[in-house]
Design a protein around this motif. Sequence first.
Motif, PDB file in Angstrom:
ATOM      1  N   GLY A  98       0.805  -1.204   0.000  1.00  0.00           N
ATOM      2  CA  GLY A  98       0.000   0.000   0.000  1.00  0.00           C
ATOM      3  C   GLY A  98       0.842   1.259   0.000  1.00  0.00           C
ATOM      4  N   CYS A  99       0.167   2.393  -0.135  1.00  0.00           N
ATOM      5  CA  CYS A  99       0.892   3.662  -0.242  1.00  0.00           C
ATOM      6  C   CYS A  99       1.521   4.075   1.083  1.00  0.00           C
TER       7      CYS A  99
ATOM      8  N   ALA B 119       3.017   1.815   3.049  1.00  0.00           N
ATOM      9  CA  ALA B 119       4.143   0.918   3.291  1.00  0.00           C
ATOM     10  C   ALA B 119       5.433   1.688   3.015  1.00  0.00           C
ATOM     11  N   PHE B 120       6.431   1.536   3.857  1.00  0.00           N
ATOM     12  CA  PHE B 120       7.641   2.341   3.751  1.00  0.00           C
ATOM     13  C   PHE B 120       8.287   2.268   2.370  1.00  0.00           C
ATOM     14  N   PRO B 121       8.343   1.097   1.717  1.00  0.00           N
ATOM     15  CA  PRO B 121       8.959   1.055   0.383  1.00  0.00           C
ATOM     16  C   PRO B 121       8.263   1.928  -0.653  1.00  0.00           C
ATOM     17  N   ASN B 122       6.962   2.134  -0.515  1.00  0.00           N
ATOM     18  CA  ASN B 122       6.242   3.019  -1.438  1.00  0.00           C
ATOM     19  C   ASN B 122       6.072   4.423  -0.888  1.00  0.00           C
ATOM     20  N   HIS B 123       6.170   4.565   0.415  1.00  0.00           N
ATOM     21  CA  HIS B 123       5.858   5.839   1.061  1.00  0.00           C
ATOM     22  C   HIS B 123       7.074   6.765   1.103  1.00  0.00           C
ATOM     23  N   VAL B 124       8.237   6.222   1.426  1.00  0.00           N
ATOM     24  CA  VAL B 124       9.436   7.037   1.629  1.00  0.00           C
ATOM     25  C   VAL B 124      10.585   6.641   0.700  1.00  0.00           C
ATOM     26  N   LEU B 125      10.759   5.348   0.457  1.00  0.00           N
ATOM     27  CA  LEU B 125      11.942   4.892  -0.270  1.00  0.00           C
ATOM     28  C   LEU B 125      12.037   5.347  -1.721  1.00  0.00           C
ATOM     29  N   PRO B 126      10.968   5.755  -2.403  1.00  0.00           N
ATOM     30  CA  PRO B 126      11.182   6.329  -3.737  1.00  0.00           C
ATOM     31  C   PRO B 126      12.146   7.510  -3.740  1.00  0.00           C
ATOM     32  N   ARG B 127      12.331   8.156  -2.592  1.00  0.00           N
ATOM     33  CA  ARG B 127      13.305   9.247  -2.493  1.00  0.00           C
ATOM     34  C   ARG B 127      14.721   8.713  -2.297  1.00  0.00           C
ATOM     35  N   HIS B 128      14.833   7.386  -2.069  1.00  0.00           N
ATOM     36  CA  HIS B 128      16.132   6.766  -1.796  1.00  0.00           C
ATOM     37  C   HIS B 128      16.255   5.486  -2.621  1.00  0.00           C
ATOM     38  N   PRO B 129      16.294   5.588  -3.942  1.00  0.00           N
ATOM     39  CA  PRO B 129      16.205   4.397  -4.786  1.00  0.00           C
ATOM     40  C   PRO B 129      17.359   3.423  -4.626  1.00  0.00           C
ATOM     41  N   GLY B 130      18.503   3.871  -4.152  1.00  0.00           N
ATOM     42  CA  GLY B 130      19.642   2.972  -3.998  1.00  0.00           C
ATOM     43  C   GLY B 130      19.501   1.983  -2.871  1.00  0.00           C
ATOM     44  N   LEU B 131      18.495   2.152  -2.013  1.00  0.00           N
ATOM     45  CA  LEU B 131      18.355   1.293  -0.841  1.00  0.00           C
ATOM     46  C   LEU B 131      17.471   0.079  -1.082  1.00  0.00           C
TER      47      LEU B 131
ATOM     48  N   GLN C  92       1.696   9.935  -7.809  1.00  0.00           N
ATOM     49  CA  GLN C  92       2.873   9.127  -8.113  1.00  0.00           C
ATOM     50  C   GLN C  92       2.532   7.652  -8.330  1.00  0.00           C
ATOM     51  N   GLY C  93       1.262   7.283  -8.171  1.00  0.00           N
ATOM     52  CA  GLY C  93       0.851   5.902  -8.369  1.00  0.00           C
ATOM     53  C   GLY C  93      -0.541   5.836  -8.965  1.00  0.00           C
TER      54      GLY C  93
ATOM     55  N   GLY D 164      -4.346  10.673  -2.864  1.00  0.00           N
ATOM     56  CA  GLY D 164      -4.185  11.600  -3.969  1.00  0.00           C
ATOM     57  C   GLY D 164      -4.020  10.932  -5.311  1.00  0.00           C
ATOM     58  N   CYS D 165      -4.310   9.627  -5.398  1.00  0.00           N
ATOM     59  CA  CYS D 165      -4.223   8.888  -6.666  1.00  0.00           C
ATOM     60  C   CYS D 165      -5.606   8.353  -7.017  1.00  0.00           C
ATOM     61  N   ASP D 166      -6.508   9.264  -7.329  1.00  0.00           N
ATOM     62  CA  ASP D 166      -7.891   8.915  -7.634  1.00  0.00           C
ATOM     63  C   ASP D 166      -8.002   8.520  -9.108  1.00  0.00           C
ATOM     64  N   ALA D 167      -9.054   7.793  -9.446  1.00  0.00           N
ATOM     65  CA  ALA D 167      -9.217   7.269 -10.805  1.00  0.00           C
ATOM     66  C   ALA D 167     -10.382   7.941 -11.512  1.00  0.00           C
ATOM     67  N   GLU D 168     -10.216   8.200 -12.805  1.00  0.00           N
ATOM     68  CA  GLU D 168     -11.302   8.776 -13.595  1.00  0.00           C
ATOM     69  C   GLU D 168     -12.422   7.764 -13.795  1.00  0.00           C
ATOM     70  N   ASP D 169     -12.041   6.513 -14.003  1.00  0.00           N
ATOM     71  CA  ASP D 169     -13.031   5.449 -14.142  1.00  0.00           C
ATOM     72  C   ASP D 169     -12.407   4.166 -13.609  1.00  0.00           C
TER      73      ASP D 169
END
Length: 822
Positions: A470-471, A473-485, A549-550, A555-560
């Motif tokens: 889920g959004c 979860a730390f890997p999706n929530h914060v780690l996108p700012r730290h891709p090398g980890l 970002q997802g 904040g990632c709502d869908a049109e349909d």
Amino acid sequence: MTALDRTPTAERAVRPWQDPALAVADRVEALLAEMTLEEKIGQLGSRWLGNDMSSGDEPEPEPGAEPLNVAPMQDVFAASGTVPLEEAVRHGLGHLTRVHGSAPVTPAQGAAEVVRQQRAVVAASRLGIPAIVHEECLTGFTAYGATVYPAAIAWAATFDPGLVERMAAAIGRDMRAVGVHQGLSPVLDVVRDYRWGRVEETMGEDPYVVATLGAAYVRGLESAGVIATLKHFAGYSASRAARNHGPVPMGRRELMDMILPPFETAIALGGARSVMNSYADVDGVPAGADPWLLTEVLREEWGFTGTVVSDYWAVPFLASMHLVAAGHEEAGVLALGAGIDVELPDTLGFGQHLAERVRRGELPEAVVDRAVRRLLTQKAQLGLLDPGWTPEGSVAGAESVDLDSPANRALARELAERSIILLDAGTVLPLLEEHGGTGAAGEGAGAQRTPPRRVALVGPAAHDPRTFMGCYAFPNHVLPRHPGLGLGIEAPTVLDALTAELPGAEIRYAKGCDVRGDDRSGFADAVAAARDADVCVAVVGDLAGLFGQGTSGEGCDAEDLRLPGVQADLLAELAATGTPLVVVVVSGRPYALGEIHEHAAALVQAFMPGEEGGAAIAGVLSGRVQPVGRLPVQIPRHPGGQPGTYLQPPLGTDSHGISNLDPTPLFPFGYGASYTTFEVTGLRLSADEVPTDGEFTATVTVRNTGGRAGEEVVQLYLHDVLAQVTRPVRQLTGYARVRLEPGESAEVDFLVHADRTAFTGRDLRRVVEPGDVEVLAGTSAADLPCRAVVRLTGPARHVGHDRRLVTPAEVRGRGGADAIQS
């Protein structure tokens, strides 16, 4: 060791508020009497050092990292609304925000930072009052290296409160071990529109399921000594067009009947000690400035005595977004008066300007005192006011804690396996004949199939474990700012797991396309793999993110409700090869699968199953795992028709032929197939008539009619035949999970109190009306073969917070020992 640690206890004067022998209320009043007005106001604020993106408190993003906010308008407030910690704590502090969860730190590093910040708080406070440390914990502790459990929508698919409670207790133990006192979970928003990005954070569309599982989560977290925070209070999930933060065009009756019951239940039966306000405005009134909601309902009607904390920057949003306050300072006055006690994640509206307003007579000091009293009560309960408390002691053992222990992973695997929903076994599942099963051809069909020798595994979710998470979860929530980890945890993919699950098969993997975007360059390779295979398994769905970002998440709502990107086109080309196509949807919301189902040989729904999701999906596909998940939301047939949730009055159904749009779902609420079959029969009521303050027992028999052990969720629904306002044509009132061997049966007793028929009448009071109530039992909202009628007699009866909130269920017979009841 601190100077305080070296001082013998006998030599330290224990002040009244530090004396554990006194009642908590007496300790709090003694401390409150000692505090200056400025010190009281200091307790109402918070500080988030991890939000200082340019202050040096957090490492600079690595090259190639995505820009990322983990809270709305985080960058705006980081640039203009924060102050150094030493200044922020000058008069004391209520909360420290996300010390572990803002950057990738080890438990030892996070604990050291907790100690550093707490030392600053205590040193600056004349009375030595520590702060409460809070963190996010929606899919587990949101920290680097911590177990990523399935998303909340997957918990709901288990229909298993006991399992959710065990998970929450494990999360709480990990958090408390590293100095955390409060968790910002669970989300009790009831889904009203599947397009909303935060559907993944919810426990579905039924208030009773949300209430029972939410209360279980609260009990688990609180059992570990961590304060559970109910959010988002209230109405957030019902925004117009499912747009994040959108206005909520909802009347008070719908709010009271559909949105509020889970919060009420989690307080009454779960013991929740904190509530977080919603960002939304309901019928034009922002929740953060609504005394009816935060004081009259929550406090006066429900008797809630805990704290109300603001959602991040919800206080200044009253000025900048809702435009109901002239500025941050006036927003603080509005929010405090309405009933918010602590401002998160930083202090803008609840600053020292409040002292001047009190002195000018614009704000009663009693309003400040009531908020401080509530917060100090929790600090006393947490031991923060005890004479032996030290910052170091609060994190004792943190260096040795394993945030992703084998026990955690086993629990995550159990949740994942029990959450996966078999929508249609079709002609190919299970893949391995030794597991047997019941397919489309009838009982035993699975045993007649030949295991596939060549398997094509395609799709963007087949070899990316982030799609399981889920959004929050730390890997999706914060780690996108730290891709090398990387991910910080082990998370085998479906490719990894299916390779181990099918050792005799040749598996060819082709991604096909990304979750988002319109790049079809990978289609040819995927189609070639499918054409050369005995069976093609396509794993499609979502990748959670934040604020665009997802495809799912805040904040990632869908049109349909079409599958994101070109995934549906990929499935169409795979189906055209003629190779049997197994479609696995790994998503945070239900997608419209009508066209896909027509061409699929089998269909599986996995709602973001967490770090152990790959093995769980592979186990269901092979047949090693008997699927037992049930839908907490419906699966739509068409992407644009917006069929909505199952809780509809007569004009919300297709029974009258009044519209060319058919709202009937492809798969209904509560549905889930398995590799065996069940039947529910013989509904009996203990009485045909009961008074409006009475109760009756509804009993049904459930039998495993297939050839393999399995579990069924027996569901009981009520329908008010005639009422003063329109009522749903059916609404879940109880459920029980029953495990049965082949040929085995059990009886399920539901004890239904007349209170369970209560609804909000025209006068906005909750009422139990006399009259006929239809009782329906079965295995989903659309499969209810058992029907009976009970008549409620006597006068109409108004009920309040003391009414019966749940329907107990008891399972009798050989399956009873393994049953899990609502």
